[in-house]
Motif scaffolding. Structure first.
Motif, short mmCIF file in Angstrom:
data_model
loop_
_atom_site.label_atom_id
_atom_site.label_comp_id
_atom_site.label_asym_id
_atom_site.label_seq_id
_atom_site.Cartn_x
_atom_site.Cartn_y
_atom_site.Cartn_z
N GLU A 68 -5.41 3.20 -0.49
CA GLU A 68 -4.58 2.77 0.64
C GLU A 68 -4.80 3.66 1.87
OE1 GLU A 68 0.09 2.15 1.96
OE2 GLU A 68 -0.36 2.93 -0.04
N ALA A 69 -4.75 4.97 1.69
CA ALA A 69 -4.93 5.89 2.82
C ALA A 69 -6.31 5.70 3.45
CB ALA A 69 -4.74 7.33 2.36
N TYR A 70 -7.32 5.49 2.63
CA TYR A 70 -8.68 5.27 3.15
C TYR A 70 -8.72 4.03 4.05
CZ TYR A 70 -13.41 3.51 3.35
OH TYR A 70 -14.61 2.99 3.79
N PHE A 71 -8.21 2.89 3.55
CA PHE A 71 -8.29 1.67 4.35
C PHE A 71 -7.41 1.73 5.58
CE2 PHE A 71 -10.24 -0.03 0.47
CZ PHE A 71 -11.38 -0.58 1.03
N ARG A 72 -6.23 2.33 5.47
CA ARG A 72 -5.40 2.49 6.68
C ARG A 72 -6.14 3.35 7.70
NH1 ARG A 72 -0.47 0.18 6.16
NH2 ARG A 72 0.52 0.13 4.10
N VAL A 77 -5.23 -3.42 8.64
CA VAL A 77 -3.79 -3.71 8.65
C VAL A 77 -3.41 -4.17 7.25
CG1 VAL A 77 -1.98 -5.14 9.64
CG2 VAL A 77 -3.86 -4.32 11.09
N LEU A 78 -2.54 -3.38 6.61
CA LEU A 78 -2.09 -3.66 5.25
C LEU A 78 -0.60 -3.93 5.25
CD1 LEU A 78 -3.95 -0.75 3.40
CD2 LEU A 78 -4.67 -3.15 3.57
N PRO A 79 -0.12 -4.72 4.29
CA PRO A 79 1.33 -4.91 4.20
C PRO A 79 1.99 -3.62 3.74
CG PRO A 79 0.22 -5.91 2.32
CD PRO A 79 -0.85 -5.43 3.26
N GLU A 80 3.31 -3.59 3.89
CA GLU A 80 4.08 -2.43 3.44
C GLU A 80 5.05 -2.88 2.36
OE1 GLU A 80 4.83 1.15 2.75
OE2 GLU A 80 3.53 0.83 4.48
N PRO A 81 4.88 -2.48 1.13
CA PRO A 81 3.84 -1.57 0.67
C PRO A 81 2.51 -2.29 0.48
CG PRO A 81 5.17 -2.23 -1.20
CD PRO A 81 5.79 -2.86 0.02
N ALA A 82 1.45 -1.53 0.53
CA ALA A 82 0.11 -2.08 0.30
C ALA A 82 -0.01 -2.53 -1.15
CB ALA A 82 -0.95 -1.02 0.61
N SER A 107 -11.65 -2.58 -2.57
CA SER A 107 -11.18 -3.24 -1.36
C SER A 107 -9.67 -3.03 -1.35
CB SER A 107 -11.53 -4.74 -1.38
OG SER A 107 -10.60 -5.45 -2.18
N PRO A 108 -8.97 -3.47 -0.32
CA PRO A 108 -7.51 -3.34 -0.34
C PRO A 108 -6.84 -4.19 -1.42
CG PRO A 108 -8.29 -3.65 1.91
CD PRO A 108 -9.45 -3.92 1.00
N TRP A 109 -7.59 -5.12 -2.02
CA TRP A 109 -7.00 -6.10 -2.93
C TRP A 109 -7.54 -6.05 -4.35
CZ3 TRP A 109 -3.31 -7.17 0.12
CH2 TRP A 109 -3.54 -7.24 1.49
N ALA A 110 -8.61 -5.28 -4.59
CA ALA A 110 -9.22 -5.28 -5.92
C ALA A 110 -10.09 -4.05 -6.08
CB ALA A 110 -10.07 -6.53 -6.10
N TYR A 111 -10.33 -3.70 -7.34
CA TYR A 111 -11.28 -2.63 -7.65
C TYR A 111 -11.92 -2.88 -9.00
CZ TYR A 111 -7.65 -0.49 -10.59
OH TYR A 111 -6.70 -0.25 -11.56
#
Length: 117
Positions: A68-72, A77-82, A107-111
């Motif tokens: 999360e910190a990396y992508f922010r 733009v990520l939802p809160e909470p990511a 990615s912000p959605w998968a790993y």
């Protein structure tokens, strides 16, 4: 001589996750023990093995990737909470003479991960 290495690929942007923070912990009966925290270099890799030689002991370990910190930090733009925050990855080391490479594709959605070479 055995060693532990890692790297992260940013699958959203199609390149290495330069600047991502990663923490290595040893898991034991007394609970998780932090061993080191690193920041990945321009190639999304640690500058040196996380553990090597006599430091590499058989047992359970955890890598925590600060997704999360990396992508922010990249301005995503990520939802809160990511959806993904810190991604913990538990794994075992049985053969201290082997190379354990633990990559993460994120990615912000998968790993995903695997034991690399």
């Amino acid at each position: 001589m055995g060693k532990l290495t890692t790297h992260v690929l940013d699958t959203m942007h199609g390149g290495p996750a330069a600047g991502m923070s990663v923490e290595l912990l040893r898991l034991g009966e007394a609970g998780p023990q932090s061993i080191k925290r690193i920041t990945l270099n321009h190639d999304g890799r640690a500058d040196a093995p996380l553990l090597e030689g006599a430091e590499l002991k058989a047992g359970r370990y955890r890598l925590v990737f600060e997704v999360e910190a990396y992508f922010r930090g990249r301005g995503v733009v990520l939802p809160e909470p990511a959806f993904l925050g810190a991604v913990p990855l538990d794994f075992g080391i049985a053969d201290t003479g082997s190379h354990y490479h633990v990559p993460l594709l994120a990615s912000p959605w998968a790993y995903s991960t695997y034991r690399g070479s």
